[in-house]
Design a protein around this motif. Structure first.
Motif, PDB file in Angstrom:
ATOM      1  N   VAL A 172      61.876  60.871  61.315  1.00 42.96           N
ATOM      2  CA  VAL A 172      62.369  62.233  61.494  1.00 42.96           C
ATOM      3  C   VAL A 172      61.460  63.095  62.379  1.00 42.96           C
ATOM      4  CG1 VAL A 172      62.221  64.318  60.089  1.00 42.96           C
ATOM      5  CG2 VAL A 172      64.054  62.731  59.734  1.00 42.96           C
ATOM      6  N   VAL A 173      60.155  63.048  62.124  1.00 40.93           N
ATOM      7  CA  VAL A 173      59.243  63.904  62.879  1.00 40.93           C
ATOM      8  C   VAL A 173      59.223  63.529  64.372  1.00 40.93           C
ATOM      9  CG1 VAL A 173      56.873  64.718  63.076  1.00 40.93           C
ATOM     10  CG2 VAL A 173      57.878  64.373  60.823  1.00 40.93           C
ATOM     11  N   PRO A 174      58.927  62.258  64.706  1.00 40.76           N
ATOM     12  CA  PRO A 174      58.893  61.913  66.134  1.00 40.76           C
ATOM     13  C   PRO A 174      60.254  62.055  66.827  1.00 40.76           C
ATOM     14  CG  PRO A 174      58.645  59.963  64.774  1.00 40.76           C
ATOM     15  CD  PRO A 174      58.529  61.116  63.863  1.00 40.76           C
ATOM     16  N   LEU A 175      61.315  61.780  66.077  1.00 42.85           N
ATOM     17  CA  LEU A 175      62.644  61.889  66.671  1.00 42.85           C
ATOM     18  C   LEU A 175      62.938  63.349  67.016  1.00 42.85           C
ATOM     19  CD1 LEU A 175      64.732  59.788  67.307  1.00 42.85           C
ATOM     20  CD2 LEU A 175      65.718  60.074  65.050  1.00 42.85           C
ATOM     21  N   PHE A 176      62.527  64.231  66.137  1.00 42.25           N
ATOM     22  CA  PHE A 176      62.703  65.662  66.382  1.00 42.25           C
ATOM     23  C   PHE A 176      61.908  66.092  67.629  1.00 42.25           C
ATOM     24  CE2 PHE A 176      60.752  69.888  65.748  1.00 42.25           C
ATOM     25  CZ  PHE A 176      61.889  70.667  65.861  1.00 42.25           C
ATOM     26  N   ILE A 177      60.665  65.589  67.726  1.00 46.22           N
ATOM     27  CA  ILE A 177      59.820  65.937  68.874  1.00 46.22           C
ATOM     28  C   ILE A 177      60.446  65.404  70.162  1.00 46.22           C
ATOM     29  CG2 ILE A 177      57.561  65.529  69.912  1.00 46.22           C
ATOM     30  CD1 ILE A 177      56.659  65.260  66.832  1.00 46.22           C
ATOM     31  N   GLN A 178      60.921  64.155  70.087  1.00 46.23           N
ATOM     32  CA  GLN A 178      61.565  63.519  71.245  1.00 46.23           C
ATOM     33  C   GLN A 178      62.746  64.366  71.725  1.00 46.23           C
ATOM     34  OE1 GLN A 178      61.565  59.279  70.134  1.00 46.23           O
ATOM     35  NE2 GLN A 178      63.299  59.078  71.503  1.00 46.23           N
ATOM     36  N   MET A 179      63.583  64.782  70.781  1.00 47.39           N
ATOM     37  CA  MET A 179      64.774  65.561  71.135  1.00 47.39           C
ATOM     38  C   MET A 179      64.378  66.921  71.701  1.00 47.39           C
ATOM     39  SD  MET A 179      67.495  63.876  70.618  1.00 47.39           S
ATOM     40  CE  MET A 179      67.938  62.328  69.846  1.00 47.39           C
ATOM     41  N   ARG A 227      61.569  67.714  73.255  1.00 49.00           N
ATOM     42  CA  ARG A 227      60.987  67.542  74.595  1.00 49.00           C
ATOM     43  C   ARG A 227      62.071  67.327  75.632  1.00 49.00           C
ATOM     44  NH1 ARG A 227      55.660  64.184  73.407  1.00 49.00           N
ATOM     45  NH2 ARG A 227      54.389  65.962  72.808  1.00 49.00           N
ATOM     46  N   PHE A 232      74.721  65.844  70.907  1.00 50.41           N
ATOM     47  CA  PHE A 232      74.108  64.560  71.232  1.00 50.41           C
ATOM     48  C   PHE A 232      73.022  64.204  70.227  1.00 50.41           C
ATOM     49  CE2 PHE A 232      70.778  62.011  73.128  1.00 50.41           C
ATOM     50  CZ  PHE A 232      71.503  60.919  73.594  1.00 50.41           C
TER      51      PHE A 232
END
Lengths: 317, 286
Positions: B135-142, B144, B152
């Protein structure tokens, strides 16, 4: 009788004159196979890489840093893990999660088993009854949590109104630190009872009827048949329920977030709730990532232990 | 697909002596079902209770029922939009998971490409990782990619599911290879064998994957909570949780929202009950 060695049918018959085109053919066939494989795999490989594999690796990377999501990351090595393991708050959220599982699992299993046994009969309207018990399963956790929050509302909820009317004490439910987790467990058991019932019912219906019939003919009573035949033969379904419930139990979040938000005073905070708060409330993404890996490792170890231990008690007929 | 039948059990329990016990069980089970279903009834009752009367405690019979709570609900949130979002996101992610999953399962069972075992092991590894880790990295990825708070972002993590691939692979192992070998001899290529031979024979597993994909998306809360801010992009669970934040003690409005979010899935459930229950039962027999 000895079997004569088979003639080398499978061995490629090389024609002496033309070995090169063969090899070229093979290479072309190999390329074509690769092309087909890519065509069939890319639709899943691209999203799985972008939205699972890459975040997984970056989560491990983030867990080795201090990071508030805004300023640059600062390398701290394994410091986050060390801090987390020493922090009593970590122990609390794991203990709360364990309390949830220890309350939820026996209730939902025994209740689901009882229901499965009761619903495992030919009777008019049985499909409707099974459908009724299953309805909460298709209801979302958020709805379940809201409905139970209202039912268990301390001031004017239905449960306390009834309890008060018959002269019983009225607990503070989700507003009372001692009752917050029981409230969450109650709502969760209500939602998942039908799921466990369906899994166990499918297991019951797959039991070899001859064995049960033979025991009946031999004069084994209903209780002994249940205890010595049905329950052991049902162990693969039980195993499935236990493994799935433990995995889901460690990841419990939705109903806690909606019903109590982890409160009051952190009394019902669970591991995933803590991961969420660390990231989005306290801006400690590094600690949150480290905690998520600790949780993942714990679930992996417990699942592995169960799979190894299943030989002791799971009988595959 | 193992459907739950009544008839198979007749020889097990429906012996002649079962007459009286059956009446007992019918009563007990009906009573139990009433208790199980009562919270739903209570939700509906609360949603038609006028604002003022709730504080004095609940009543089963509402004196002057009103749709006022629904009016407040639809004023406070773009409910139609939220219901539509829930539906189309669930349908889209189900279709995506069926297509990507069936194609991957076909590749793993029918195309002998080099490194097949290794690739499958990587797929399995993604199955083990829970959403909480991502959840955390995916949120950051989105964030950025400036994609957070978009449809999407909502849909992306559920385009492919390793669980579905695994289930479909198991099912495709069970399809006799002679069938596709015969088709190959007839000159059919992989796409045709996939669509005309293998896929029709894996229908039960496809149904199971569809049920899990639809329900997973419909009920999903954590990921939308993290990535969506605008009410127009919310799905039902998030919309409902947001609503509760605004109307903390106005239970009639919150329960009206619950009714609106249960109703569509309850209708789907009534019509597809057999398949949904069979889908769940199927998952436990693997």
């Amino acid at each position: 009788m000895s079997t004569a060695p088979a003639p080398a049918l499978g061995r490629p018959i090389t024609e002496p004159g033309q070995p090169r085109p063969k090899r070229a053919n093979a290479r072309r066939r190999g390329l074509r196979t690769l092309g087909w494989a890519l065509l069939f795999l890319l639709p899943s490989a691209i999203p799985l890489t972008a939205f699972t594999l890459v975040p997984m690796i970056s989560s491990a990377w983030v867990s080795l840093h201090d990071w508030n999501l805004i300023s640059p990351m600062e390398w701290v090595g394994l410091e986050n893990y060390r801090e987390l393991l020493a922090d009593p708050r970590t122990r609390d959220v794991f203990a709360n999660t364990a309390t949830y599982i220890l309350g939820y699992l026996p209730l939902v299993y025994i209740g689901g088993l009882g229901l499965a046994l009761a619903l495992n009969r030919a009777m008019a309207g049985i499909a409707f009854l099974r459908g009724a018990y299953f309805l909460p399963v298709v209801t979302s956790w958020v709805v379940v949590a809201l409905v139970w929050q209202w039912l268990l509302s301390p001031s004017n909820g239905l449960v306390n109104t009834v309890l008060g009317a018959i002269g019983l004490p009225e607990p503070g439910w989700w507003t009372d630190p001692a009752w917050a987790m029981p409230s969450i467990i109650l709502a969760s058991v209500w939602k998942d009872l039908g799921f466990v019932m369906v899994i166990l019912l499918a297991g019951l219906q797959a039991l070899p009827q001859e064995v049960l019939e033979a025991a009946r003919v031999d004069g084994a009573g209903a209780w002994r048949r249940f205890w010595h035949i049905t329950l052991p033969l049902l162990s693969p379904s039980t195993f499935f329920v236990v493994v799935i419930s433990l995995i889901n139990g460690f990841q419990v979040f939705d109903q806690v977030n909606v019903m109590t938000g982890g409160g009051p005073a952190g009394a019902s905070q669970v591991v995933v709730g803590q991961i969420y708060d660390l990231t989005f409330r306290y801006g400690r993404a590094g600690d949150a990532s480290a905690l998520s890996w600790l949780l993942f490792a714990l679930v992996l170890v417990i699942t592995a232990i169960q799979i190894r231990g299943q030989r002791r008690w799971v009988t595959y007929a | 697909m193992p459907e739950l039948t009544a008839t198979r059990l007749e020889n097990a329990t429906g012996r002649p002596r079962a007459r009286v016990p059956n009446l007992f069980w019918a009563l007990a089970l009906t009573l139990g079902a009433a208790v199980m279903l009562f919270p739903f009834l209570w939700t509906v009752i609360t949603s038609i209770t006028p604002d003022g009367t709730l504080a004095s405690g609940p009543t089963l019979l509402v004196e002057d029922p009103t749709l006022d709570a629904y009016r407040q609900l639809f004023d406070a949130m773009p409910m139609w939009r939220i219901v539509a979002n829930s539906f189309w996101i669930a349908i889209a992610s189900t279709l995506f998971q069926l297509i990507t999953g069936a194609m991957a399962a076909y590749a793993f069972t029918r195309i002998a490409f080099p490194g097949r075992q290794a690739v499958f092991a990587v797929y399995l590894a993604t199955l083990m990782v829970p959403l909480q880790v991502l959840v955390v990295p995916l949120f950051i990825q989105m964030t950025r990619a400036q994609l957070s708070d978009t449809y999407f972002a909502l849909l992306a993590p559920s385009i492919a599911s390793a669980f579905g691939i695994f289930l479909l692979k198991q099912a495709m192992e069970g399809v006799p290879r002679e069938l596709d070998e015969a088709a190959t001899l007839d000159g059919a290529h992989h796409l045709r064998i996939f669509a005309q031979v293998v896929l029709p024979l894996t229908r039960p597993a496809l149904a199971t994957v569809a049920v899990f994909a639809f329900m997973g998306s419909w009920n999903s809360y954590l990921w939308p909570l993290v990535v969506i801010r605008s009410p127009e992009l919310m799905t039902l669970p998030l919309g409902l949780a947001t609503l509760q934040g605004q109307f903390t003690t106005q239970w009639n409005v919150v329960m009206a929202g619950s009714v609106v979010s249960v109703l569509p899935i309850a209708i789907v459930y009534v019509f597809a009950q057999r398949y949904i229950i069979a889908g769940f039962a199927h998952s436990g027999l693997k």
